[in-house]
Motif scaffolding. Structure first.
Motif, mmCIF file in Angstrom:
data_model
loop_
_atom_site.group_PDB
_atom_site.id
_atom_site.type_symbol
_atom_site.label_atom_id
_atom_site.label_comp_id
_atom_site.label_asym_id
_atom_site.label_seq_id
_atom_site.Cartn_x
_atom_site.Cartn_y
_atom_site.Cartn_z
ATOM 1 N N ASP A 41 0.851 -1.192 0.000
ATOM 2 C CA ASP A 41 0.000 0.000 0.000
ATOM 3 C C ASP A 41 0.884 1.238 0.000
ATOM 4 O O ASP A 41 1.860 1.312 0.770
ATOM 5 C CB ASP A 41 -0.901 0.034 1.237
ATOM 6 N N ILE A 42 0.535 2.220 -0.837
ATOM 7 C CA ILE A 42 1.213 3.515 -0.825
ATOM 8 C C ILE A 42 0.363 4.456 0.012
ATOM 9 O O ILE A 42 -0.740 4.842 -0.396
ATOM 10 C CB ILE A 42 1.416 4.059 -2.249
ATOM 11 N N VAL A 43 0.863 4.809 1.185
ATOM 12 C CA VAL A 43 0.074 5.576 2.143
ATOM 13 C C VAL A 43 0.936 6.651 2.797
ATOM 14 O O VAL A 43 2.157 6.703 2.615
ATOM 15 C CB VAL A 43 -0.512 4.652 3.243
ATOM 16 N N ASN B 123 9.056 7.523 12.523
ATOM 17 C CA ASN B 123 9.952 8.499 11.898
ATOM 18 C C ASN B 123 9.435 8.986 10.552
ATOM 19 O O ASN B 123 9.838 10.037 10.063
ATOM 20 C CB ASN B 123 11.344 7.885 11.738
ATOM 21 N N LEU B 124 8.541 8.194 9.934
ATOM 22 C CA LEU B 124 8.010 8.546 8.609
ATOM 23 C C LEU B 124 6.631 9.202 8.688
ATOM 24 O O LEU B 124 5.997 9.421 7.660
ATOM 25 C CB LEU B 124 7.928 7.289 7.733
ATOM 26 N N LYS C 288 4.637 12.618 3.401
ATOM 27 C CA LYS C 288 5.717 11.683 3.078
ATOM 28 C C LYS C 288 5.052 10.364 2.709
ATOM 29 O O LYS C 288 4.364 9.763 3.531
ATOM 30 C CB LYS C 288 6.646 11.465 4.278
ATOM 31 N N TRP C 289 5.251 9.943 1.485
ATOM 32 C CA TRP C 289 4.577 8.735 1.030
ATOM 33 C C TRP C 289 5.430 7.513 1.309
ATOM 34 O O TRP C 289 6.649 7.523 1.128
ATOM 35 C CB TRP C 289 4.239 8.841 -0.455
ATOM 36 N N ALA D 100 10.112 4.514 2.462
ATOM 37 C CA ALA D 100 9.747 5.787 1.848
ATOM 38 C C ALA D 100 9.828 5.674 0.331
ATOM 39 O O ALA D 100 10.745 5.051 -0.215
ATOM 40 C CB ALA D 100 10.674 6.897 2.349
ATOM 41 N N VAL D 101 8.840 6.268 -0.362
ATOM 42 C CA VAL D 101 8.807 6.259 -1.821
ATOM 43 C C VAL D 101 8.639 7.684 -2.327
ATOM 44 O O VAL D 101 8.341 8.607 -1.552
ATOM 45 C CB VAL D 101 7.670 5.358 -2.347
#
Length: 224
Positions: A29-31, A108-109, A117-118, A142-143
């Motif tokens: 999942d990109i969240v 941290n993200l 921050k994706w 991270a992406v």
């Protein structure tokens, strides 16, 4: 009738296998991570199958466990909650022992909607709110953005291996049927044909024997 039963069984088996693979294989999942926290969670008989065993997770007892959670949001605004538990050496075989480190990485993200921050969250499992079941996060990364496409290499390899295994099992079964079952069936058929032929010959001989006796008795009746 038998055809319907056979196809119903095949469809049911296919659905069970598909559901098992969908639950077990990793998904991405990109969240945007919005929060991380720990919470005492009650695990009952109706949902215990979806949680890790107490000896490898962060459980305090068989009923209430202190479980780590990660809250996140998709680009379209919908939200999702992941649990963060070790899997140990049990099924599914993710061999995850770093839930503490993963929680720190996720914290941290964290980011706000104004400065997102994706993150790609790799997980397995389902989110079933009515059973308090959450997918288990196994990795975060991270992406560049919400449109990043993650190629599911593990899923591709596993599915190809399963397809190859099914293909080989089918070939082995067909060879077994051709070399072992069909000759045995043919031998039984030939034996049965031989038995029927012998029975027919015996019947014909008996008919001839009794026919000769009847003819001989007929000659005596003629003489009288």
């Amino acid at each position: 009738m038998w055809t319907y039963v056979k196809w119903s069984f095949r469809i049911l088996l296919l659905l069970v296998v598909a559901g098992f693979l969908h639950y077990t294989l990793p998904q991405h999942d990109i969240v945007r991570i919005t929060n991380t926290y720990n919470r005492l969670t009650t695990v009952g008989s109706e949902n215990s199958w979806a949680y890790s065993s107490p000896d490898v997770g962060t459980g305090e007892s068989t009923v209430t466990r202190d479980i780590r959670f990660i809250e996140a949001a998709f680009e379209n605004g919908s939200v999702i909650v992941y649990r963060n538990e070790d899997t140990g050496w049990i099924w599914p075989p993710y061999f995850k022992y770093d839930s503490s480190n993963l929680q720190a990485e996720a914290g941290n993200l964290k980011s706000a909607e104004t400065a997102p921050k994706w993150v790609s969250v790799t997980h397995y499992g389902w989110r079933l709110a009515w059973l308090s079941i959450y997918p288990n996060a196994v990795a975060v990364k991270a992406v560049a953005g919400p449109d990043v496409q993650i190629i599911p290499y593990v899923n591709i390899i596993v599915l190809l291996a399963l397809a190859f295994g099914v293909f080989m099992l089918r070939r082995m079964w067909l060879q077994f049927w051709e070399r072992m079952v069909e000759p045995a069936v043919a031998d039984v058929g030939e034996t049965w044909d031989g038995v029927e032929a012998q029975a027919g010959a015996a019947k014909a001989r008996a008919r001839g024997f009794f026919g000769r006796i009847g003819a001989w008795l007929g000659t005596w009746r003629t003489k009288r």
